[in-house]
Structures are given as C-alpha cells and as structure tokens.
Design an enzyme around this catalytic site. Sequence first.
Site, PDB file in Angstrom:
ATOM      1  N   CYS A   1       3.165  -1.225  -4.943  1.00 49.07           N
ATOM      2  CA  CYS A   1       2.228  -0.598  -4.132  1.00 49.07           C
ATOM      3  C   CYS A   1       1.087  -0.787  -5.245  1.00 49.07           C
ATOM      4  O   CYS A   1      -0.237   0.028  -4.053  1.00 49.07           O
ATOM      5  CB  CYS A   1       3.099   0.613  -3.692  1.00 49.07           C
ATOM      6  SG  CYS A   1       2.905   1.133  -5.502  1.00 49.07           S
TER       7      CYS A   1
ATOM      8  N   LYS B   1      18.893   8.888  -4.102  1.00 48.79           N
ATOM      9  CA  LYS B   1      19.271   8.060  -2.937  1.00 48.79           C
ATOM     10  C   LYS B   1      18.471   6.734  -3.228  1.00 48.79           C
ATOM     11  O   LYS B   1      17.712   6.704  -2.813  1.00 48.79           O
ATOM     12  CB  LYS B   1      19.485   8.155  -1.778  1.00 48.79           C
ATOM     13  CG  LYS B   1      20.355   8.295  -0.427  1.00 48.79           C
ATOM     14  CD  LYS B   1      19.499   5.979   0.355  1.00 48.79           C
ATOM     15  CE  LYS B   1      18.502   6.613   0.738  1.00 48.79           C
ATOM     16  NZ  LYS B   1      18.563   4.707   1.374  1.00 48.79           N
TER      17      LYS B   1
ATOM     18  N   GLU C   1      -0.382  -3.586   5.622  1.00 47.19           N
ATOM     19  CA  GLU C   1       0.346  -3.860   4.485  1.00 47.19           C
ATOM     20  C   GLU C   1       0.981  -5.518   4.623  1.00 47.19           C
ATOM     21  O   GLU C   1       1.717  -5.239   5.655  1.00 47.19           O
ATOM     22  CB  GLU C   1       0.961  -3.151   3.340  1.00 47.19           C
ATOM     23  CG  GLU C   1       1.588  -2.591   2.957  1.00 47.19           C
ATOM     24  CD  GLU C   1       2.811  -1.810   2.127  1.00 47.19           C
ATOM     25  OE1 GLU C   1       3.227  -1.356   3.382  1.00 47.19           O
ATOM     26  OE2 GLU C   1       2.725  -1.954   1.026  1.00 47.19           O
TER      27      GLU C   1
ATOM     28  N   SER D   1       7.899   2.856   2.517  1.00 39.50           N
ATOM     29  CA  SER D   1       7.112   2.569   3.358  1.00 39.50           C
ATOM     30  C   SER D   1       6.149   4.217   4.192  1.00 39.50           C
ATOM     31  O   SER D   1       6.648   5.494   4.264  1.00 39.50           O
ATOM     32  CB  SER D   1       7.730   2.056   4.505  1.00 39.50           C
ATOM     33  OG  SER D   1       8.670   3.047   5.513  1.00 39.50           O
TER      34      SER D   1
ATOM     35  N   PHE E   1      13.163  -0.414  -2.757  1.00 42.16           N
ATOM     36  CA  PHE E   1      13.379  -1.358  -2.883  1.00 42.16           C
ATOM     37  C   PHE E   1      13.150  -2.481  -3.685  1.00 42.16           C
ATOM     38  O   PHE E   1      13.651  -3.235  -5.114  1.00 42.16           O
ATOM     39  CB  PHE E   1      13.506  -3.159  -2.515  1.00 42.16           C
ATOM     40  CG  PHE E   1      12.861  -3.443  -1.670  1.00 42.16           C
ATOM     41  CD1 PHE E   1      12.149  -4.427  -2.388  1.00 42.16           C
ATOM     42  CD2 PHE E   1      12.127  -3.178  -0.601  1.00 42.16           C
ATOM     43  CE1 PHE E   1      10.740  -5.587  -1.651  1.00 42.16           C
ATOM     44  CE2 PHE E   1      10.977  -3.539  -0.493  1.00 42.16           C
ATOM     45  CZ  PHE E   1      10.608  -4.664  -0.316  1.00 42.16           C
TER      46      PHE E   1
ATOM     47  N   GLU F   1      19.346   1.109   0.155  1.00 48.32           N
ATOM     48  CA  GLU F   1      20.497  -0.360   0.025  1.00 48.32           C
ATOM     49  C   GLU F   1      20.479  -0.994  -0.141  1.00 48.32           C
ATOM     50  O   GLU F   1      20.957  -1.918  -0.392  1.00 48.32           O
ATOM     51  CB  GLU F   1      21.184   0.140   1.235  1.00 48.32           C
ATOM     52  CG  GLU F   1      20.017  -0.269   2.539  1.00 48.32           C
ATOM     53  CD  GLU F   1      19.307   0.807   2.754  1.00 48.32           C
ATOM     54  OE1 GLU F   1      18.550   1.076   2.015  1.00 48.32           O
ATOM     55  OE2 GLU F   1      18.875   1.127   4.233  1.00 48.32           O
TER      56      GLU F   1
END
Length: 484
Positions: A281, A173, A375, A226, A149, A176
């Site tokens: 990240c 993909k 994280e 992740s 995301f 969402e």
Amino acid sequence: MKYAAIKNFYNGEFHESSAETLDVTSPLDGNHLSTVPLSSKSELDKAVESAKSAFDGWSNTTIKDRVQVFFRYRYLLEKYADELTELVTEENGKTLDEARAEIDKSIELTEFAVSLPQLVAGEILEVSRGVECRTEHFPLGVVASIAPFNFPFMVPNWTMPNALALGNTMVMKPSEVVPLSAQRMAEILKEAGLPDGVFNVVNGGKEVVEGICEHEDIDAVSFVGSTKVAKIVYKAATSNLKRCVALGGAKNHLIVLPDANPTMTAENVTASMSGCAGQRCMAASAMVAVGEMNGIIDRVCEEARKVVPGKNLGAVISKEAKERIEGYITQAEKDGAKILVDGRGATVDGKEGGTYVGPTVIDYVKPDMSVATEEIFGPVISIMRTDTVDEAIEIENANPYGNASSVYTDNGGMARYVMERASAGMVGVNIGVPVPREPFSFGGWNESRFGANDITGKSSIEFWTKLKKTTTKWNPEAGINWMS
Ligand code: NAD
C-alpha cells in the site's frame, strides 16, 4: 498438500472447522499448500466467547506483567525468523528478503509494544486545594483485527502486540488467501506464555467480517485492505456503535523535479514500484515528472530491467491479479501511453504454475487514464509529465486516496513546498517508501484511512484504550468550592 488443514484457534487450542474450505496455493509455483475454512458466524461466536472469558483475567494483570509475554514473543520471532520468512514467501509469493523484512518489522512493532508501560503512564494534577484529577488508560474489551493478503505476518503485528499489551483480548481474521502465518503466530504466542483466550483466530471471508462488525461482544474493529471493503467495514462497525479504524487502498505519487539526483531517484522509483511485486500500500504507482528529466526516465528503465521475476522479483498473489495488472497495461497502450518496459507475459522456468508480472514502465500517461487514477497493485509505474510543480501537486491532490506521496529534489525549499501541499498521511523527501518507523504511527488520509486514529505507534494507544478521569478528595479541610 504441504501443510495440515488450517484450523481456528480459541480457548488456547486449535479447533477443526465444519465449514466448507478453500485451497491455499503458493503464487510462486501454484503448489497446493493447505486448505482454509470459510468459518460460520457460530464459529466466530466461539472465538469471541473465548476472548470475552479471558478479558477479566488479562485486563486485571498489570501492563508491566503483560509486556513480559511480548519480550518472550520478540525472542521467539528471532528464533523462528528463518522458518517464518519461508512461510511468508510460500504463501504470499514475495522474495525471501522481502519476507524477512516483514519479520524484522514485526520485531520492531513488538519492541514498541514492550515500551508501552513507559508511554501510557497517566497524568495527575492538584486542580484545587486538596483535590486531585488523574487520568488512566483502560482497555476496551474484546477487539477484532481483519487483515489483507499482502503482509501475512506484519499487518497482524500492526495490531496484535499493542492491543494486547494495553489489556484487550483479540479475535484475528487473517486473509483467507494467506492464513498460514497467523496460525503460526497463535502457536508462538502460546509458547511465549500468553494466557488462553487472549488471542484467537477465526479463518474465513466476508461472512466472518460481517459477523465481527455486528457482534455485540466486540468493542472495536481494525481493518486493513481495499478501500471498497474498508468503507463497508467502517460503515457497518460504526453503525453498530463500535470504534473502528479501517485502512484502505492507495495510489502513491512520486513527484520528481529536474534537480533530483538521477541515480538515487531511478533506483528509488524502481525499488518502490517493484518491491513486493508492487503489492504494497506504500508502493509508488505514479511518477509525475516535472520539466526536463535529464535522463532520469532512461535510468528508471535501466533499473527496471535489472528486476527479474523469480530472481529479485516475487510473484503476484493470483492468476486473477496477474490478469488484472496486465489488463491495465494493455488498456494504457490502447489509450495512447508508451510502454517503455513491458512486464506482461512473464514466466519463470520450472515454476510454470506461478503468477508473475515483470516490472513495467509506462510513459506519457495522461491524468485521466485508468493507470493514472486507479490502484493497480502490481509492479507498474505510470509516468505523467508536467511543466510545473503546481500541476504535479494538482494531479496528486486530485486522487481520492492519500496514503503516501514523495518528492525527489536537491532543493530543500521545493521539498518543503511539496511536503506541505501533498494530500497524503505519509510523505517522503527522496524516499520511495516513506513508512514511518516506530514510535511514529502508520496511517494515510482521505480514502486510504477511515477513522480518527492511525493503526500503529503512539496514535494507536488512543484507539485501543479509553481514558478514565478520576477526581479525588480525602481531606475535609480541603473544603467545598464551585467544583466540589
Ligand atoms: P481486501 O479488501 O480484498 O481484503 C481484506 C480483508 O477483507 C480480507 O480479510 C478479506 O477476507 C475481507 N473481505 C474481502 N471482501 C470482503 C467483503 N466484501 N466484505 C467483508 N470482508 C471482505 O484486500 P486484499 O486484496 O486482501 O489486500 C489488498 C488491499 O489492501 C489493497 O487495496 C492495498 O492497498 C490494501 N492495503 C492497505 C494498507 C494500508 O495501510 N492502507 C496496507 C495493506 C494493504
């Protein structure tokens, strides 16, 4: 709902899904933007079939012709840059400047893709008299790209331009949570003249990802997200004999030495930990302060107080993310750390439905606290203090991730000492976000990346292609030898 319902894209057209849907909500203010389908495996099959049918035509076009599409795509990214910037801001919650940087980086990634004809020329050598060996890169076939995301436009552009320019066809993909950018990307590629079926989008979650990893017509899978899911995807894709690169999460350390330039260091630390609301990240998450800090930590706090939610700090992605981040801060306080700047409970006037966390500076963190090891993915910096640089390196090395690591110092020898010992794929010297620019490739080490290749740059050429080695002899007088 501001935008029409998200559709899947295959055979060059948008197709309504019959699957159940999720709401797409803006983290800026909680406004309802759209709905996204959680597509089924049979809908994935249609997209894969579309990519498979397009493969022969596309892969048999020369690379010099294929990159013409990307010259036009690059032009269109510039043309639509303002609109794309707003879209990324709306669906992800980052600031306009940060969203614009995503579009600029996507342009740079596309520039690398159009340079690929210069980079993929093969090699040729007369290996014995009259006998030649040559190498050529061939595309793999249908490849898949699964995105997170936090960079709705840039991460899909890490993979799409290179994979397609090298002759593959793709099923994307998107996350969402942020599906609008990839839908717009499909439209722009069509406008750029990409043949139907070469690029396809299937929206959804876990079920589509599982379907991708199992699908017999998909040859390679790239994943960014992740570490928990990267491990699942890497194991599933490779156990189904697919090539896979899976980039995971991060816990990036900045090692600050006493001779570091205080102003530059404080500005860099703050920008690194708070940019994109800490949802990068490559964001700094832990600062290891070595020895006497000469006021650097006070200056980090001063800088952090200048970062204001709703002004120069965006929202975090969801209510759950806000609760998780604030939970980490509360836990650190309970564990005995000192909260110097506290971003809990942040709100923005007029945007009460938004999900904001203010910049947070936590000092006297111990290496075993959760804010030191896990994280957090929010605008939070956890400061640990050590007496020596070796203790700082030990803390950095003990972390299971290995995306980025930076050292702040004016001493070149010390910079080199830390750079050699940091256990990370991307290292910075006096740089808070050491993202390699093209043509250098992007990828971490350890639990931040599974698979042999980086995801962008020159390293990605090996990932997206297979090498053919051809040995040729035309003249009988070349004779027969031990290799003929
Ligand atoms: P995520 O792992 O939750 O989701 C990533 C993708 O996996 C999404 O498309 C999602 O639909 C899918 N997914 C989620 N759960 C799944 C499951 N159980 N099985 C199969 N598929 C599943 O990641 P996110 O929250 O979207 O993104 C944030 C994470 O991504 C952070 O950990 C961040 O560090 C990481 N990230 C890493 C890099 C990198 O270069 N290493 C870059 C960007 C983001």
